[in-house]
Design a protein around this motif. Sequence first.
Motif, PDB file in Angstrom:
ATOM      1  N   GLU A   1     -13.612 -21.824   0.544  1.00  0.00           N
ATOM      2  CA  GLU A   1     -12.591 -20.791   0.662  1.00  0.00           C
ATOM      3  C   GLU A   1     -12.982 -19.822   1.755  1.00  0.00           C
ATOM      4  OE1 GLU A   1     -10.222 -17.409  -2.000  1.00  0.00           O
ATOM      5  OE2 GLU A   1     -11.392 -18.994  -2.953  1.00  0.00           O
ATOM      6  N   GLY A   2     -12.037 -19.523   2.615  1.00  0.00           N
ATOM      7  CA  GLY A   2     -12.277 -18.569   3.684  1.00  0.00           C
ATOM      8  C   GLY A   2     -11.195 -17.511   3.703  1.00  0.00           C
ATOM      9  N   ARG A   3     -11.552 -16.323   4.187  1.00  0.00           N
ATOM     10  CA  ARG A   3     -10.585 -15.236   4.259  1.00  0.00           C
ATOM     11  C   ARG A   3     -10.933 -14.307   5.409  1.00  0.00           C
ATOM     12  NH1 ARG A   3      -9.378 -13.063  -0.375  1.00  0.00           N
ATOM     13  NH2 ARG A   3     -10.175 -14.778  -1.644  1.00  0.00           N
ATOM     14  N   SER A   4      -9.938 -13.612   5.897  1.00  0.00           N
ATOM     15  CA  SER A   4     -10.127 -12.672   6.989  1.00  0.00           C
ATOM     16  C   SER A   4     -10.765 -11.391   6.470  1.00  0.00           C
ATOM     17  CB  SER A   4      -8.773 -12.351   7.620  1.00  0.00           C
ATOM     18  OG  SER A   4      -7.900 -11.807   6.648  1.00  0.00           O
ATOM     19  N   PRO A   5     -11.237 -10.509   7.348  1.00  0.00           N
ATOM     20  CA  PRO A   5     -11.753  -9.214   6.895  1.00  0.00           C
ATOM     21  C   PRO A   5     -10.680  -8.437   6.143  1.00  0.00           C
ATOM     22  CG  PRO A   5     -12.380  -9.623   9.168  1.00  0.00           C
ATOM     23  CD  PRO A   5     -11.422 -10.709   8.790  1.00  0.00           C
ATOM     24  N   ARG A   6     -11.111  -7.586   5.240  1.00  0.00           N
ATOM     25  CA  ARG A   6     -10.193  -6.889   4.343  1.00  0.00           C
ATOM     26  C   ARG A   6      -9.190  -6.014   5.093  1.00  0.00           C
ATOM     27  NH1 ARG A   6     -12.733  -3.935  -0.737  1.00  0.00           N
ATOM     28  NH2 ARG A   6     -13.170  -6.139  -1.124  1.00  0.00           N
ATOM     29  N   LYS A   7      -9.601  -5.366   6.167  1.00  0.00           N
ATOM     30  CA  LYS A   7      -8.717  -4.443   6.871  1.00  0.00           C
ATOM     31  C   LYS A   7      -8.093  -5.043   8.117  1.00  0.00           C
ATOM     32  CE  LYS A   7     -11.046  -0.250   5.224  1.00  0.00           C
ATOM     33  NZ  LYS A   7     -11.689   1.032   5.608  1.00  0.00           N
ATOM     34  N   ALA A   8      -8.073  -6.363   8.221  1.00  0.00           N
ATOM     35  CA  ALA A   8      -7.498  -6.998   9.398  1.00  0.00           C
ATOM     36  C   ALA A   8      -5.985  -6.816   9.434  1.00  0.00           C
ATOM     37  CB  ALA A   8      -7.841  -8.486   9.405  1.00  0.00           C
TER      38      ALA A   8
ATOM     39  N   HIS B   1       0.161  -7.073   8.702  1.00  0.00           N
ATOM     40  CA  HIS B   1       0.259  -5.661   8.327  1.00  0.00           C
ATOM     41  C   HIS B   1       0.591  -4.831   9.561  1.00  0.00           C
ATOM     42  CE1 HIS B   1      -1.656  -5.952   4.249  1.00  0.00           C
ATOM     43  NE2 HIS B   1      -2.062  -7.090   4.778  1.00  0.00           N
ATOM     44  N   ASP B   2       1.500  -3.883   9.401  1.00  0.00           N
ATOM     45  CA  ASP B   2       1.813  -3.006  10.523  1.00  0.00           C
ATOM     46  C   ASP B   2       0.795  -1.860  10.589  1.00  0.00           C
ATOM     47  OD1 ASP B   2       2.495  -1.098   8.633  1.00  0.00           O
ATOM     48  OD2 ASP B   2       4.652  -1.460   8.796  1.00  0.00           O
ATOM     49  N   ASN B   3       1.065  -0.882  11.467  1.00  0.00           N
ATOM     50  CA  ASN B   3       0.118   0.217  11.655  1.00  0.00           C
ATOM     51  C   ASN B   3      -0.035   1.107  10.435  1.00  0.00           C
ATOM     52  OD1 ASN B   3      -0.303  -0.619  14.291  1.00  0.00           O
ATOM     53  ND2 ASN B   3       1.366   0.653  15.098  1.00  0.00           N
ATOM     54  N   ASN B   4       0.924   1.046   9.506  1.00  0.00           N
ATOM     55  CA  ASN B   4       0.859   1.833   8.282  1.00  0.00           C
ATOM     56  C   ASN B   4       0.355   1.024   7.092  1.00  0.00           C
ATOM     57  OD1 ASN B   4       2.135   4.399   9.281  1.00  0.00           O
ATOM     58  ND2 ASN B   4       3.799   2.960   9.724  1.00  0.00           N
ATOM     59  N   ARG B   5      -0.231  -0.143   7.391  1.00  0.00           N
ATOM     60  CA  ARG B   5      -0.803  -1.026   6.378  1.00  0.00           C
ATOM     61  C   ARG B   5       0.259  -1.628   5.460  1.00  0.00           C
ATOM     62  NH1 ARG B   5      -4.199  -3.402   8.067  1.00  0.00           N
ATOM     63  NH2 ARG B   5      -4.896  -4.034   6.003  1.00  0.00           N
ATOM     64  N   GLN B   6       1.487  -1.706   5.948  1.00  0.00           N
ATOM     65  CA  GLN B   6       2.553  -2.355   5.200  1.00  0.00           C
ATOM     66  C   GLN B   6       2.611  -3.845   5.546  1.00  0.00           C
ATOM     67  OE1 GLN B   6       4.445  -0.830   2.839  1.00  0.00           O
ATOM     68  NE2 GLN B   6       3.057   0.866   3.187  1.00  0.00           N
ATOM     69  N   VAL B   7       2.806  -4.694   4.545  1.00  0.00           N
ATOM     70  CA  VAL B   7       2.999  -6.115   4.791  1.00  0.00           C
ATOM     71  C   VAL B   7       4.409  -6.329   5.339  1.00  0.00           C
ATOM     72  CG1 VAL B   7       3.109  -8.405   3.765  1.00  0.00           C
ATOM     73  CG2 VAL B   7       1.405  -6.761   2.953  1.00  0.00           C
ATOM     74  N   ARG B   8       4.509  -6.908   6.536  1.00  0.00           N
ATOM     75  CA  ARG B   8       5.811  -7.161   7.159  1.00  0.00           C
ATOM     76  C   ARG B   8       6.199  -8.632   7.106  1.00  0.00           C
ATOM     77  NH1 ARG B   8       9.326  -3.147   8.875  1.00  0.00           N
ATOM     78  NH2 ARG B   8       8.177  -1.177   8.917  1.00  0.00           N
ATOM     79  N   TRP B   9       5.217  -9.502   7.156  1.00  0.00           N
ATOM     80  CA  TRP B   9       5.446 -10.938   7.065  1.00  0.00           C
ATOM     81  C   TRP B   9       4.413 -11.543   6.121  1.00  0.00           C
ATOM     82  CZ3 TRP B   9       9.510 -13.311   9.510  1.00  0.00           C
ATOM     83  CH2 TRP B   9      10.132 -12.598  10.545  1.00  0.00           C
ATOM     84  N   ARG B  10       4.853 -12.541   5.368  1.00  0.00           N
ATOM     85  CA  ARG B  10       3.905 -13.259   4.527  1.00  0.00           C
ATOM     86  C   ARG B  10       4.343 -14.720   4.416  1.00  0.00           C
ATOM     87  NH1 ARG B  10       1.714 -12.150  -1.669  1.00  0.00           N
ATOM     88  NH2 ARG B  10       1.184 -14.326  -2.090  1.00  0.00           N
TER      89      ARG B  10
ATOM     90  N   PHE C   1       0.832  -1.197   0.000  1.00  0.00           N
ATOM     91  CA  PHE C   1       0.000   0.000   0.000  1.00  0.00           C
ATOM     92  C   PHE C   1       0.868   1.248   0.000  1.00  0.00           C
ATOM     93  CE2 PHE C   1      -2.667  -3.257   1.869  1.00  0.00           C
ATOM     94  CZ  PHE C   1      -3.857  -3.071   1.193  1.00  0.00           C
ATOM     95  N   ALA C   2       0.271   2.408  -0.332  1.00  0.00           N
ATOM     96  CA  ALA C   2       1.031   3.668  -0.318  1.00  0.00           C
ATOM     97  C   ALA C   2       1.574   3.942   1.076  1.00  0.00           C
ATOM     98  CB  ALA C   2       0.111   4.807  -0.749  1.00  0.00           C
ATOM     99  N   LEU C   3       2.797   4.489   1.108  1.00  0.00           N
ATOM    100  CA  LEU C   3       3.493   4.699   2.379  1.00  0.00           C
ATOM    101  C   LEU C   3       3.256   6.098   2.930  1.00  0.00           C
ATOM    102  CD1 LEU C   3       6.932   3.099   1.561  1.00  0.00           C
ATOM    103  CD2 LEU C   3       5.229   2.244   3.141  1.00  0.00           C
ATOM    104  N   GLU C   4       3.374   6.204   4.229  1.00  0.00           N
ATOM    105  CA  GLU C   4       3.462   7.498   4.859  1.00  0.00           C
ATOM    106  C   GLU C   4       4.893   8.014   4.699  1.00  0.00           C
ATOM    107  OE1 GLU C   4       0.923   9.017   6.083  1.00  0.00           O
ATOM    108  OE2 GLU C   4      -0.464   7.328   5.916  1.00  0.00           O
ATOM    109  N   ASP C   5       5.129   9.311   4.948  1.00  0.00           N
ATOM    110  CA  ASP C   5       6.462   9.876   4.749  1.00  0.00           C
ATOM    111  C   ASP C   5       7.491   9.253   5.673  1.00  0.00           C
ATOM    112  OD1 ASP C   5       5.186  13.194   4.073  1.00  0.00           O
ATOM    113  OD2 ASP C   5       5.605  11.484   2.760  1.00  0.00           O
ATOM    114  N   SER C   6       7.102   8.861   6.882  1.00  0.00           N
ATOM    115  CA  SER C   6       8.065   8.264   7.805  1.00  0.00           C
ATOM    116  C   SER C   6       7.450   7.028   8.426  1.00  0.00           C
ATOM    117  CB  SER C   6       8.442   9.261   8.901  1.00  0.00           C
ATOM    118  OG  SER C   6       7.304   9.635   9.646  1.00  0.00           O
ATOM    119  N   LEU C   7       8.291   5.976   8.589  1.00  0.00           N
ATOM    120  CA  LEU C   7       7.819   4.714   9.130  1.00  0.00           C
ATOM    121  C   LEU C   7       8.775   4.254  10.221  1.00  0.00           C
ATOM    122  CD1 LEU C   7       6.952   2.854   5.815  1.00  0.00           C
ATOM    123  CD2 LEU C   7       5.369   3.938   7.376  1.00  0.00           C
ATOM    124  N   SER C   8       8.271   3.495  11.163  1.00  0.00           N
ATOM    125  CA  SER C   8       9.108   2.927  12.215  1.00  0.00           C
ATOM    126  C   SER C   8       9.307   1.449  11.960  1.00  0.00           C
ATOM    127  CB  SER C   8       8.440   3.122  13.580  1.00  0.00           C
ATOM    128  OG  SER C   8       9.123   2.393  14.570  1.00  0.00           O
TER     129      SER C   8
END
Length: 442
Positions: A80-87, A115-124, A17-24
């Motif tokens: 087929e099952g899936r989690s909520p979109r914004k989980a 997903h972290d707090n900025n909606r970035q995928v950290r693990w897959r 997803f699009a990034l914020e200007d600064s990430l932790s």
Amino acid sequence: MAALPFLCLAQSADMAFALEDSLSDDNFLAGFESFKPRPDNSEWSPVFSAGYDALMHSYPLATTDTTETISEYVLTAGIEGRSPRKATHKWRLRAEAAVGSELYRQLLEAQYKYHDNNRQVRWRMDGRFYGRQYKDATEYSLSSDNIEGRFDLRAYPWIASRSKLELRGWSSATDFRNPSSLEVDARDLGAGAFLRSSHLGDKMWSVGYRYSKRSYPDTVEINRKIHRIEGDLDFHDENGQGLRLFHKSGRRLIKDETVRPSAWAHWTDFNGLVSAGNGFVFLDVQNEIWQYDEETSVYFDSWRIESALGYRWGDVLKANWQLGLAGERLDAGSSPETYTQFGFRSGVESYASDVSGSLMVEVGRRIYSQNSTSTSGDVFDDDYLTSFYSDFNYWEIWLMANWHINKNFSLDLLANYEPESHTESDDDSSIGFASLRLVWRP
């Protein structure tokens, strides 16, 4: 040349997803520290289908021509099952079982993303298992029951405003109940590191390195190790014109080079679009080079280039059309496989109504150079090899279609047919397949 939907260019998987200007980067470990149970808002959907598959292959033999047709009726049930979109912890699970007139099949796929707090995928994590069991009276007399599985892990320990680091590891295995020279057990293990652009936009890129190891428990002589570097650039402007360039170069090291020589391999894929009138001029080029440490009659240096040039136009809400020229050249030195191929390609696709899909047709001719005249010490010193290669006219027809009958039923069709009409009529051959599915989603 394989025909695929012509408005789809291969993209690097899993752009974030699009990034914020600064990430932790502390978010990288948060997935293992702050998992909290939440109300179950997952979605589950069963799927049932009934269909028919057919494979036809005609080819010449030394004494007679042979046409082999294998067909099968298939019933499939799955869920087929899936989690909520914004989980924060996203997952998907798919399970299928099929009963056919020729064999049984099982499929299990699972995926997890954090997903972290900025909606970035950290693990897959991705896993896939597939099994086949042939019936005793099956026409697949040369095939053995088999299972295959693969597991992929991706981690993103560092993400900045414009780039991110991706670490990957994977393992896969294929096992046959009765291994043979054509069906051998195999194991794969690999790892890689990639630097990628970290946001969706008009310019995306990636560079990386991967190492993989393949072993064959029953044929250890052809165990191999592969080192590979690769890069990808995708640039498009707001009007849709642009280019995509992908390249990979690798070194394949074989355990026993008296059985199969080690080699260098290079692959380049280019796709370009330029606005012209109400459509686009397109140019697609694929380039493949193999360089062996030692040439043999089976493994020889080669250079293959495949291209298509034409025009695309249409309305995305109605239909898109394509007309163009296609060409291919395989330069294999003194091998009789050296050829030049040219053809005319046309196609149409539409996804704007209840009946959607694509049709691609190519007609052309392949001409062999026949420059394999025997000379003393030539790798290709057997004149009879040339008898397997005669010029031919060809057709390539690809059809994908879907009829959305109503909210619960759809009809899916996938078909391909590729006949060859040779100068020497005894060499004529053809191959084709078709798959028809009536799908019910309650």
